[in-house]
Design an enzyme around this catalytic site. Sequence first.
Site, PDB file in Angstrom:
ATOM      1  N   HIS A 187     -72.376  51.970  83.876  1.00  0.00           N
ATOM      2  CA  HIS A 187     -73.083  51.089  84.689  1.00  0.00           C
ATOM      3  C   HIS A 187     -74.109  51.753  84.210  1.00  0.00           C
ATOM      4  CE1 HIS A 187     -70.130  50.193  88.423  1.00  0.00           C
ATOM      5  NE2 HIS A 187     -70.616  48.876  87.137  1.00  0.00           N
ATOM      6  N   GLU A 429     -52.604  37.674  72.341  1.00  0.00           N
ATOM      7  CA  GLU A 429     -52.999  38.848  71.369  1.00  0.00           C
ATOM      8  C   GLU A 429     -51.987  39.868  70.698  1.00  0.00           C
ATOM      9  OE1 GLU A 429     -54.504  41.140  75.665  1.00  0.00           O
ATOM     10  OE2 GLU A 429     -52.416  40.029  75.713  1.00  0.00           O
ATOM     11  N   ASP A 453     -57.398  42.646  70.892  1.00  0.00           N
ATOM     12  CA  ASP A 453     -55.733  43.512  70.725  1.00  0.00           C
ATOM     13  C   ASP A 453     -54.917  42.957  69.939  1.00  0.00           C
ATOM     14  OD1 ASP A 453     -54.851  45.242  72.457  1.00  0.00           O
ATOM     15  OD2 ASP A 453     -54.478  44.173  73.919  1.00  0.00           O
ATOM     16  N   CYS A 500     -61.214  34.983  74.314  1.00  0.00           N
ATOM     17  CA  CYS A 500     -62.212  36.598  75.785  1.00  0.00           C
ATOM     18  C   CYS A 500     -62.306  37.649  74.716  1.00  0.00           C
ATOM     19  CB  CYS A 500     -61.277  36.672  76.251  1.00  0.00           C
ATOM     20  SG  CYS A 500     -59.907  37.669  76.288  1.00  0.00           S
TER      21      CYS A 500
END
Length: 574
Positions: A187, A429, A453, A500
Site C-alpha cells: 500500500h 498457467e 506461473d 493477466c
Amino acid sequence: MKEYQGISASLGTDIGTAFVLPDTTMHIAHYAITSDRIEPEWERFEEAVEATKKEITELRDCENAEQKAIFDTYLLMLSDTDFFSLIKKKHETSLTNIESVVIRQVEEFSTTLRSSGDTYLQERADDIEDIFGRVLGRLTGEKYLSLNDVPRGVILVAKNMRPSDAVFFTRRTQGGILLEQGGTNSHVAILARSYRVPAVVGVQGITGKIRSGDRIIIDGEKGIVITDPDDKTIKRYTAQRQNEAERKERLSVFRKKDAVMADGERMTVLANIGIPEDTALALSEGAEGIGLFRTEFLFMQREQMMGEDEQVEVYKAVLIAMGNLPVTIRTLDAGADKIIKGQEVPQEKNPLLGWRAVRFSLSHEDIFRTQLRALYRAGVYGSLKIMIPLITEYPEIQKIIKLTEEVKAGLKAEGVKFREDVPLGIMIETPSAAVTADILAPLCSFFSIGTNDLTQYTLAVDREDEYVASLFDECSPGVLRLIEKTVQAAEDRKIELSVCGEMAGKSETALLLAGLGVRKFSMSASSLCVVKEAFSLFTLEEARKAAEHALTLMDAKSIRRYMEETVKNAKTAR
C-alpha cells in the site's frame, strides 16, 4: 559515489537530502491479570479501536481515490468480528493483558501471510501491522515517530513505512521514498504512485549506509539509489527528472481514453485486484473491467472459512462497484504455499508442484461448492465471469463442470435467485494446459494466460528463490511459443482470451503480446495508462512484425532488449 540496487515501486526521479527514520520498535509488556480485570481490559481495547477508527476515517476524508480505498480496507479490518472474537477468546482463556494478546494474534496472522509464497498477500501483512500498531499505540501510550516534523522536500529513508504514515509524508513533502523492505504491490507503493512520488524499496541495509543530510538520488524506474553523486550524475538526473515531468503530463490524458492502436485497432485493458476496495483505483485509472479478482486473501485473513452469505456480499460489492463492466473472479487459489487457517496443510517437498489451486478445491468440495454457490448468487448483480486456476488436464474441467451443474441445480431447487449463464473459464498457467489448449477450449468460455506461473513452470524457476530468480523471464522463446499456441487454440475455437500476468502490464511485453494475437490485457491499475500509451504508438501490423522478429531471436534477453528498443524508438520518433 556509490550505487545500490533495489526494486522499482513508483516511477520517477528525485534528487535531494536524505532524512533517515530511526528503527523504532513498540515495547509490549506481558503480564498476568485476574479474572475481574477481563472486562475492563476488553473495554480499553474497544476504546482504542474506536479511537483508531476515528483517526482512519479522518485520513480517508480526501479526494484521492487510492487513499480512500486503502483506508476503507483498514476500517473493514477494524470491524472484523471474527478476528475480534478470537482475540477476546484468547484474552479470556490466557488471563494476560490485552496488549499481549493483540500483538501475539497480529504477529501470528502476519507470519501466516508472509509465509504464503504470494507477494500480494505478503505485503498485506504490512497493512495488518499498521492498523493494529495504531490500536496498540493507543493501548500502550507509545507512538511511532511523527512525520509532521520531517522537513519538506527530503527523501525519506527507512526500514519500512506504514501506509498511514506514508499519507502524511506524501501530503507534506512530495519527496521521494527509499525503504529497505516492501514490494511493488504494498500500500505504500500504491500511495506513492497515486501521489506521483518516486519510490525505491527492497534496498537491503540501506539505512546503515545513509545518514540524514546526505545528498542522494533515487531512480524509481530502474530501482536504484545513488549516494554522494558527482556533478555529472546530478546533471544527468536533473535532465531525466525534467523529461519525466513531461511524460507524466502526457500519460495522464490516457486515463479517459480507450486503448486504441495507431490504426484504430481496439484493445481491452482490465485491472487485477485482491480486495473489493481496489476497484476505486482501477476505475480512476481507466480500467474497462476486472480481469482477475484474487479471492484467497478473503480467506487467509480469517480464523474460519468464509461463509456463503459473506462471500456473496464481497463479490456483490465488486460487481456493483464496476457497474456493467466485466468482472472475472478467480476461485480459491490456496493450499501448500498459501495457508488457509483451519485447513490441514501437508508438508510437501515442492509446494508449488503440489496440493494447490484447483487441486485443493477439488479435494475440498464443501469449500468449493460454497464458493461456487456464492458466485452464482452474486452474478445477478453484474457481469460476472468465473475463472479456475492451475488447470493441467481435460478431466479436471469435466469435474468442475459437473460440480457447477450440481450447484446450479441445488440453487434452483431451493428457489434461490442466481445467474445461470455465468461464463466459466480457466487459467493457462502450466505447459500442459498450453500445449493441449486445443483440447481444453471446447469445455471453456474463455482462457486467461497467467504468465507469472506459466513462465515459472516452463523454465523450472522458482521466482521467489534468490539463487535462480535471475533466470525468470517471460520473454523466453519457450514461453512465447506456448502463448502463441494458446492464442491460436482460442482463435480456432472462437473463445475469448486475455493475459493477466505481469507481462500484460509492461509496454514492451504488452506490445509483443498484441503482435502474438492477444487483444485483452489485465494488469495492476498503475500500469493501465503506460500500456495504453504503448498501443497508441503502433499499428497492429507493426506489432505483428515486431513479434515475428522477436520469435526469430534465440534468448529472452535478446527478445526483451529488442522490444524495449522498439518501444523506445517509437516514443522518440513521436
